[in-house]
Enzyme design. Structure first.
Site, mmCIF file in Angstrom:
data_model
loop_
_atom_site.group_PDB
_atom_site.id
_atom_site.type_symbol
_atom_site.label_atom_id
_atom_site.label_comp_id
_atom_site.label_asym_id
_atom_site.label_seq_id
_atom_site.Cartn_x
_atom_site.Cartn_y
_atom_site.Cartn_z
ATOM 1 N N SER A 182 1.421 -1.009 -0.128
ATOM 2 C CA SER A 182 0.159 -0.048 -0.076
ATOM 3 C C SER A 182 0.930 1.103 -0.169
ATOM 4 O O SER A 182 2.485 0.400 0.395
ATOM 5 C CB SER A 182 -1.026 0.073 1.321
ATOM 6 O OG SER A 182 -1.689 0.973 1.655
ATOM 7 N N TYR A 214 -1.993 -0.585 10.284
ATOM 8 C CA TYR A 214 -2.065 -1.042 8.837
ATOM 9 C C TYR A 214 -0.849 -0.712 8.536
ATOM 10 O O TYR A 214 -0.257 -1.226 7.028
ATOM 11 C CB TYR A 214 -3.111 -0.067 8.029
ATOM 12 C CG TYR A 214 -3.745 -0.519 6.794
ATOM 13 C CD1 TYR A 214 -4.056 -1.614 5.748
ATOM 14 C CD2 TYR A 214 -3.099 0.507 5.958
ATOM 15 C CE1 TYR A 214 -4.370 -1.901 4.829
ATOM 16 C CE2 TYR A 214 -2.807 0.116 4.378
ATOM 17 C CZ TYR A 214 -4.080 -1.018 4.382
ATOM 18 O OH TYR A 214 -3.713 -1.460 3.042
#
Length: 266
Positions: free
Chosen positions: A138, A151
Site C-alpha cells: 500500500s 495498517y
C-alpha cells in the site's frame, strides 16, 4: 517485446473481489490459468468460473491453507509462475484508547503473516519455473498512515520483506504493489470521509494496470506506487548510510548485508 503469458499459472489470494478478482480476470484474458484463493467461497467460485480457473478456500492466516492453495495450482495446472499475495484488510484502530489486541492480531495475521506463509509455500515452485511473487502492500507502506498506524506497520513490513526476498532469491522476481485508496471493499468505512476531503479514489482498473506492468516487467525488489493523476513507477528509495572505517573510507563488505555474508561463510 510483449511478454507471452499464455499457459502460465497464477495463484491469487484475496481473489474473490476487488483487486484480486480484477487481476484474475485480466490474467485469464491473456491466457493465464488462474487459481482463485479466498475465504469467501461463493464469490470466489464465481470469479474462478468467470476466469476459467479453479477456486480453493484459503485462510491466509493458516500456513497449511497457503500450502494447499499452491498444491492445487501445481496439481491442476502443473506448476506455478505467478504468486499474487493480495489478501488484506484494514485495521481501524490506533494504539490509543481504541486499541484492540484482537483486531491488531487479525490485521497482522492477514496482511503480513499471509504474505510470509504464501511466499514460503510458493517459493519452491516459483523458483522451479523462474517465475515471480507479487505482494499487495500500500502507499501506507511508503508513507505515514496516521489514521491507521497498524495498517501502516504491516504494509511497511510487506515492502521490507519484498525488498529483502528479492536479494535472497535472485533467480526469481519479487515485487510489491502499493496502491493509494482504491475503489474496493477495504475503503468502505472511509469512503464518505475520503469524498468529503476530496481525496481521489482510484479505479480498480488503474491498480490492475500497474499490477500488469510488474508482471510483464523485468525488475525485482521494487515497490510500485499507484497514485491518482501520475504515472505508476517503482518508488525510489534512498540508500541508508553504510558503515565506514575510522578514517572515513568505505568498507567493501558494506555492499552486502552481514547476515548474507555470514550465511555464505558458513
Amino acid at each position: 517485446m510483449p511478454v507471452e503469458l499464455t499457459g502460465k499459472v497464477a495463484l491469487i489470494t484475496g481473489g474473490s473481489n476487488g483487486i484480486g478478482a480484477a487481476s484474475a480476470r485480466r490474467l485469464a484474458g491473456l491466457g493465464v490459468r488462474v487459481v482463485v484463493a479466498d475465504v469467501d467461497v461463493e464469490r470466489g467460485k464465481l470469479v474462478a468460473d468467470e476466469a476459467g480457473g479453479v477456486f480453493v478456500r484459503c485462510d491466509v492466516t493458516q500456513p497449511a491453507d497457503s500450502t494447499e492453495a499452491v498444491a492445487v495450482a501445481v496439481r491442476e495446472f502443473g506448476g506455478l509462475d505467478i504468486a499474487f499475495l493480495n489478501a488484506g484488510i484494514g485495521t481501524g484502530c490506533s494504539l490509543g484508547d481504541d486499541f484492540d489486541a484482537d483486531v491488531y492480531r487479525r490485521a497482522m495475521a492477514i496482511n503480513l503473516d499471509g504474505v510470509v506463509y504464501g511466499a514460503h509455500a510458493a517459493l519452491p515452485h516459483v523458483r522451479a519455473s523462474g517465475g515471480q511473487i507479487i505482494a499487495t502492500a500500500s502507499m501506507a507502506g511508503l508513507m505515514p498512515m496516521p489514521g491507521d498506524p497498524v495498517y501502516g506497520a504491516n504494509k511497511a513490513a510487506v515492502v521490507g520483506l519484498v525488498r529483502s526476498l528479492a536479494g535472497a532469491y535472485p533467480d526469481i522476481r519479487v515485487n510489491a504493489l502499493c496502491p493509494a485508496f482504491a475503489d474496493t471493499d477495504i475503503i468502505t468505512p472511509l469512503r464518505s470521509t475520503l469524498q468529503d476531503i476530496g481525496m481521489p479514489i482510484l479505479p480498480v482498473s488503474a491498480v490492475v494496470d500497474t499490477f500488469m506492468s510488474i508482471v510483464e516487467g523485468s525488475g525485482t525488489g521494487e515497490a510500485w506506487f499507484v497514485q491518482s493523476g501520475r504515472p505508476s513507477e517503482p518508488f525510489g528509495f534512498r540508500n541508508p548510510p553504510g558503515p565506514r572505517n575510522p578514517d572515513g573510507s568505505r568498507i567493501d563488505a558494506a555492499r552486502k548485508d552481514p547476515v548474507s555474508i555470514a550465511l555464505e561463510e558458513n
